[in-house]
Design a protein around this motif. Structure first.
Motif, PDB file in Angstrom:
ATOM      1  N   LYS A 118       0.833  -1.214   0.000  1.00 51.31           N
ATOM      2  CA  LYS A 118       0.000   0.000   0.000  1.00 51.31           C
ATOM      3  C   LYS A 118       0.863   1.258   0.000  1.00 51.31           C
ATOM      4  O   LYS A 118       0.532   2.241  -0.677  1.00 51.31           O
ATOM      5  CB  LYS A 118      -0.934  -0.004   1.204  1.00 51.31           C
ATOM      6  N   HIS A 121       2.195   1.704  -3.473  1.00 55.34           N
ATOM      7  CA  HIS A 121       1.089   2.120  -4.339  1.00 55.34           C
ATOM      8  C   HIS A 121       0.786   3.605  -4.124  1.00 55.34           C
ATOM      9  O   HIS A 121       0.587   4.360  -5.086  1.00 55.34           O
ATOM     10  CB  HIS A 121      -0.135   1.256  -4.063  1.00 55.34           C
ATOM     11  N   CYS A 122       0.776   4.026  -2.872  1.00 54.71           N
ATOM     12  CA  CYS A 122       0.550   5.444  -2.557  1.00 54.71           C
ATOM     13  C   CYS A 122       1.654   6.317  -3.162  1.00 54.71           C
ATOM     14  O   CYS A 122       1.375   7.378  -3.724  1.00 54.71           O
ATOM     15  CB  CYS A 122       0.484   5.618  -1.041  1.00 54.71           C
ATOM     16  N   ILE A 124       3.377   5.669  -5.811  1.00 55.19           N
ATOM     17  CA  ILE A 124       3.156   5.714  -7.257  1.00 55.19           C
ATOM     18  C   ILE A 124       2.124   6.778  -7.600  1.00 55.19           C
ATOM     19  O   ILE A 124       2.323   7.587  -8.516  1.00 55.19           O
ATOM     20  CB  ILE A 124       2.719   4.328  -7.789  1.00 55.19           C
ATOM     21  N   LYS A 125       1.020   6.799  -6.850  1.00 56.15           N
ATOM     22  CA  LYS A 125      -0.040   7.774  -7.114  1.00 56.15           C
ATOM     23  C   LYS A 125       0.450   9.205  -6.918  1.00 56.15           C
ATOM     24  O   LYS A 125       0.151  10.086  -7.724  1.00 56.15           O
ATOM     25  CB  LYS A 125      -1.229   7.513  -6.191  1.00 56.15           C
ATOM     26  N   LYS A 126       1.200   9.439  -5.841  1.00 55.56           N
ATOM     27  CA  LYS A 126       1.642  10.797  -5.513  1.00 55.56           C
ATOM     28  C   LYS A 126       2.810  11.278  -6.366  1.00 55.56           C
ATOM     29  O   LYS A 126       2.945  12.472  -6.610  1.00 55.56           O
ATOM     30  CB  LYS A 126       2.040  10.880  -4.038  1.00 55.56           C
ATOM     31  N   SER A 127       3.655  10.350  -6.816  1.00 58.05           N
ATOM     32  CA  SER A 127       4.895  10.745  -7.492  1.00 58.05           C
ATOM     33  C   SER A 127       4.699  11.166  -8.934  1.00 58.05           C
ATOM     34  O   SER A 127       5.536  11.868  -9.489  1.00 58.05           O
ATOM     35  CB  SER A 127       5.900   9.592  -7.446  1.00 58.05           C
ATOM     36  N   GLY A 128       3.638  10.684  -9.536  1.00 56.74           N
ATOM     37  CA  GLY A 128       3.438  10.997 -10.940  1.00 56.74           C
ATOM     38  C   GLY A 128       4.195  10.081 -11.882  1.00 56.74           C
ATOM     39  O   GLY A 128       4.272  10.354 -13.085  1.00 56.74           O
ATOM     40  N   LYS A 130       4.753   7.368 -14.411  1.00 58.36           N
ATOM     41  CA  LYS A 130       3.833   6.824 -15.403  1.00 58.36           C
ATOM     42  C   LYS A 130       3.555   5.358 -15.093  1.00 58.36           C
ATOM     43  O   LYS A 130       4.466   4.582 -14.813  1.00 58.36           O
ATOM     44  CB  LYS A 130       4.428   6.955 -16.799  1.00 58.36           C
ATOM     45  N   VAL A 131       2.304   5.007 -15.113  1.00 50.35           N
ATOM     46  CA  VAL A 131       1.906   3.625 -14.840  1.00 50.35           C
ATOM     47  C   VAL A 131       1.387   3.013 -16.137  1.00 50.35           C
ATOM     48  O   VAL A 131       0.462   3.527 -16.752  1.00 50.35           O
ATOM     49  CB  VAL A 131       0.809   3.579 -13.749  1.00 50.35           C
ATOM     50  N   SER A 136       0.578  -1.907 -13.565  1.00 48.94           N
ATOM     51  CA  SER A 136      -0.766  -2.207 -13.072  1.00 48.94           C
ATOM     52  C   SER A 136      -0.943  -3.682 -12.772  1.00 48.94           C
ATOM     53  O   SER A 136      -1.464  -4.055 -11.712  1.00 48.94           O
ATOM     54  CB  SER A 136      -1.820  -1.768 -14.093  1.00 48.94           C
ATOM     55  N   ASN A 151      -8.105  -4.781  -2.623  1.00 47.68           N
ATOM     56  CA  ASN A 151      -7.211  -3.728  -3.115  1.00 47.68           C
ATOM     57  C   ASN A 151      -6.788  -3.981  -4.548  1.00 47.68           C
ATOM     58  O   ASN A 151      -6.451  -3.054  -5.264  1.00 47.68           O
ATOM     59  CB  ASN A 151      -5.966  -3.604  -2.220  1.00 47.68           C
TER      60      ASN A 151
END
Length: 152
Positions: A118, A121-122, A124-128, A130-131, A136, A151
């Protein structure tokens, strides 16, 4: 560099160590490409300590070396070390790419630690960062390995 790659295929550790010594003597150890080849040589022959030494001796390792070393730890199921190195990478201000992110997500899955998964994952979301589909799917797999299908 090509000589080291050839030595990896032949698994000749003594010759590889001689090449390493020559690289240091001639001053090429500061080359990221040469250090990457040395690191790969040591990992391929099961000498993770020597690989880490090559990494640590680089004054400012670039993203390629960070990635190689983190991947080496994960391949050898040393997930804790991979995650520690990732934290160090972030502390020194290096921004990971998708490959590093997917690798550390995989490391958290190998640990089976939902909290770590988690946290990454957090990040990844905050850092920008590229996913893509690979990151995924690695996240989905990791959550599954951690026993958290909600999740995933």
């Amino acid at each position: 560099m090509y000589l080291l790659k050839a030595l990896v295929c032949g698994k000749n550790v003594n010759e590889g160590e001689e090449v390493h010594a020559s690289v240091v003597r001639t001053g090429f150890a500061s080359s990221e490409f040469v250090s990457g080849a040395l690191l790969g040589f040591y990992v391929a022959n099961g000498f993770i300590g020597e690989a880490r030494q090559v990494f640590d001796e680089m004054p400012q390792p670039g993203l390629v070396l960070w990635t190689l070393m983190i991947q080496a730890y994960v391949c050898l199921t040393l997930s804790g070390e991979a995650l520690e190195l990732f934290q160090t990478m972030r502390r020194v201000g290096k921004m990971p790419d998708m490959v590093v992110v997917a690798t550390v997500v995989s490391a958290s899955g190998l640990l089976g630690d939902l909290g770590v998964a988690k946290t990454i994952h957090c990040f990844i979301k905050k850092s920008g960062v590229k996913v893509d589909e690979f990151v995924s799917s690695t996240l989905i797999n990791t959550y599954g390995e951690c026993g958290s299908l909600t999740n995933a």
